[in-house]
Design a protein around this motif. Structure first.
Motif, PDB file in Angstrom:
ATOM      1  N   CYS A   1       1.104  -1.625   0.244  1.00 53.53           N
ATOM      2  CA  CYS A   1       0.550  -0.129   0.246  1.00 53.53           C
ATOM      3  C   CYS A   1       0.420   1.453   0.013  1.00 53.53           C
ATOM      4  O   CYS A   1       1.745   1.287   0.802  1.00 53.53           O
ATOM      5  CB  CYS A   1      -1.058  -0.030   1.032  1.00 53.53           C
ATOM      6  N   LYS A   2       0.290   2.404  -0.891  1.00 52.04           N
ATOM      7  CA  LYS A   2       1.257   3.643  -0.421  1.00 52.04           C
ATOM      8  C   LYS A   2       1.345   4.130   0.654  1.00 52.04           C
ATOM      9  O   LYS A   2       2.822   5.014   0.757  1.00 52.04           O
ATOM     10  CB  LYS A   2       0.597   4.135  -1.547  1.00 52.04           C
ATOM     11  N   TYR A   3       1.129   4.254   1.832  1.00 49.91           N
ATOM     12  CA  TYR A   3       0.893   4.296   3.194  1.00 49.91           C
ATOM     13  C   TYR A   3       2.002   3.389   3.802  1.00 49.91           C
ATOM     14  O   TYR A   3       2.917   4.120   4.655  1.00 49.91           O
ATOM     15  CB  TYR A   3      -0.275   4.840   3.492  1.00 49.91           C
TER      16      TYR A   3
ATOM     17  N   GLY B   1      -3.719   2.565  -2.704  1.00 50.18           N
ATOM     18  CA  GLY B   1      -3.465   1.459  -3.011  1.00 50.18           C
ATOM     19  C   GLY B   1      -3.994  -0.257  -2.559  1.00 50.18           C
ATOM     20  O   GLY B   1      -2.846  -1.461  -2.429  1.00 50.18           O
TER      21      GLY B   1
ATOM     22  N   THR C   1       7.899   5.654   2.249  1.00 51.67           N
ATOM     23  CA  THR C   1       6.579   5.071   1.488  1.00 51.67           C
ATOM     24  C   THR C   1       6.598   6.321   0.625  1.00 51.67           C
ATOM     25  O   THR C   1       6.669   6.908  -0.016  1.00 51.67           O
ATOM     26  CB  THR C   1       5.325   5.216   2.253  1.00 51.67           C
ATOM     27  N   PRO C   2       6.103   5.547  -0.643  1.00 52.54           N
ATOM     28  CA  PRO C   2       5.654   6.194  -1.894  1.00 52.54           C
ATOM     29  C   PRO C   2       4.525   7.759  -1.398  1.00 52.54           C
ATOM     30  O   PRO C   2       5.055   8.828  -2.025  1.00 52.54           O
ATOM     31  CB  PRO C   2       4.517   5.990  -2.311  1.00 52.54           C
ATOM     32  N   PHE C   3       3.675   7.437  -0.043  1.00 55.35           N
ATOM     33  CA  PHE C   3       3.115   8.816  -0.097  1.00 55.35           C
ATOM     34  C   PHE C   3       4.197  10.154   0.544  1.00 55.35           C
ATOM     35  O   PHE C   3       3.813  11.102   0.166  1.00 55.35           O
ATOM     36  CB  PHE C   3       2.042   8.639   0.813  1.00 55.35           C
TER      37      PHE C   3
ATOM     38  N   LEU D   1       5.001   9.671  -8.771  1.00 61.71           N
ATOM     39  CA  LEU D   1       4.670   8.089  -8.722  1.00 61.71           C
ATOM     40  C   LEU D   1       4.676   7.945 -10.267  1.00 61.71           C
ATOM     41  O   LEU D   1       5.511   6.966 -10.807  1.00 61.71           O
ATOM     42  CB  LEU D   1       3.798   7.358  -8.385  1.00 61.71           C
TER      43      LEU D   1
ATOM     44  N   GLU E   1      -0.567  10.706 -12.211  1.00 64.67           N
ATOM     45  CA  GLU E   1      -0.987  10.838 -11.503  1.00 64.67           C
ATOM     46  C   GLU E   1      -1.479  12.037 -10.222  1.00 64.67           C
ATOM     47  O   GLU E   1      -1.077  12.797 -10.112  1.00 64.67           O
ATOM     48  CB  GLU E   1      -0.265   9.421 -10.557  1.00 64.67           C
TER      49      GLU E   1
END
Length: 394
Positions: A17-19, A133, A198-200, A221, A225
């Motif tokens: 997950c993105k977070y 995500g 993380t991605p976030f 990302l 987006e």
């Protein structure tokens, strides 16, 4: 025999997950097979230690533990039961994600003694789930939830997440109502935290850290987006207090900063953490607290079992000051607060002799209140709980 909690870590998921900053990642079937074998070996290696304890709760977390085959979960619990003595009414929780279980898996979970499920929903809004995500829709969750009820699970927690990008007070309230109508026994309602790595973080670090002066370089990302804004502090505060108001109307008791339960269904395992009960973490990256020694296992999923005893032996003994600090900042997470009597029982000194000055100042500021034997956070104190708890670090 002393009470003990077990935490078993499964560091695998279908996709990250993105977070999420937990120790978890996608894996092959071979990697999962090897890990379960090592995990069972590590569990059995605690045979001598286990003689001094009786297990009062088990929590299998991740990652996504339900990604494992039913037979693999059965192997893990066989190893636990061969090694540890479990009390007859031990609380045994398994984290599952929608779309990763079927009726056969759920039947297996019941047969091996799992009596509490924690389902990771996060939101009843499919757009929010996609943005986070998550691998599932709300409809997938509903199918999993109903299936769990049909298989006889009568103690279910649902994880929810507020303050996600683009979320409003109204959409958060809708999620609370939709989930509460299902009558799960427990609801965990956490606020999104933007964690480094993380991605976030790449998208929201500058906004999340409002005190940061230097501009943070961020990369997108995906080129197309959309970056939805995070709710501001006031909106996030409204979400928190609306959570309490709404869930209390559905019969949920607010017993910890982020946790709500029907009568008799507070999570015993988590209460044990906040009350500094001894616990043993087994698996890659798992943490332990035994005999006032705290340590963490190696995060290497291939070598954690080989290094487990070395990690335990190298654990440093917490000083009495560190133990007192933990007692305060963990205990203040509970809505009932910390007990003065229990503090004196554990440390043979009055709480006022150690924390009288800081407690008096925080009470004067309206951040703490004293009632009978307990010292607890006020509503204003909850809003800035990290600050309040930091005041108890000596």
């Amino acid at each position: 025999m002393k009470p003990l909690e077990l935490y078993i870590h499964i560091p695998f998921c279908i996709s990250k997950c993105k977070y999420c900053d937990f120790l978890s990642a996608p894996s092959s079937e071979e990697e999962r097979t090897d890990y379960v074998k090592s995990l069972c070996e590590e569990i059995r290696s605690y045979e001598n230690l286990a003689r001094a304890y009786c297990v009062v709760s088990i929590f299998v977390g991740g990652g996504t533990p339900s990604i494992l085959k039913a037979s693999q979960m059965e192997s893990i619990f066989n190893a636990i039961k061969e090694t540890f003595l479990l009390i007859s009414n031990a609380e045994i929780t398994l984290e599952i994600n929608p779309g990763t279980v079927d009726s056969d898996k759920l039947k297996c979970y019941k047969n091996i003694g799992i009596n509490r499920l924690s389902i990771g929903l996060q939101s009843a809004d499919n757009d929010e789930l996609k943005l986070l995500g998550r691998i599932h829709t709300y409809e997938d969750f509903l199918c999993t939830y109903k299936m769990a009820r049909e298989e006889g699970f009568s103690n279910i927690n649902v994880d929810l997440m507020s303050a996600v990008p683009g979320q409003t007070v109204e959409t958060w309230e809708k999620t609370l109502h939709v989930v509460s109508v299902l009558k799960p026994e427990h609801i965990s309602a956490y606020s999104l935290i933007i964690e480094e790595g993380t991605p976030f973080y790449e998208l929201y670090a500058e906004q999340a850290d409002r005190n940061k002066k230097a501009e943070i370089e961020r990369k997108k990302l995906h080129e197309k987006e959309e970056k939805l804004p995070l709710p501001d502090e006031e909106t996030e505060r409204q979400m928190y207090w609306r959570t309490k108001e709404i869930l209390e109307k559905y019969g949920y008791h607010h017993y910890e900063i982020s946790n709500y339960a029907k009568e008799g269904f507070a999570c015993r395992h988590n209460l044990g953490y906040w009350e500094r009960m001894e616990y043993l973490g087994i698996g890659a990256g798992a943490s332990s607290l035994l005999n006032n020694r705290r340590w963490m296992q190696s995060e290497n999923v291939r070598t954690f079992a080989e290094e487990s005893k070395e990690r335990m032996e190298e654990a440093e003994l917490l000083t009495e000051t560190e133990q007192m600090e933990e007692f305060m900042f963990l205990g203040l997470r509970k809505m009932e607060g910390v007990s003065k009597t229990e503090f004196q029982r554990q440390f043979q000194v009055l709480i006022d002799e150690i924390y009288g000055k800081v407690t008096a100042e925080l009470c004067q500021e309206g951040l703490l209140e004293e009632e009978g034997d307990f010292v607890r956070l006020t509503e204003r104190g909850i809003d800035i709980s990290n600050y309040v708890m930091s005041e108890f670090l000596m």
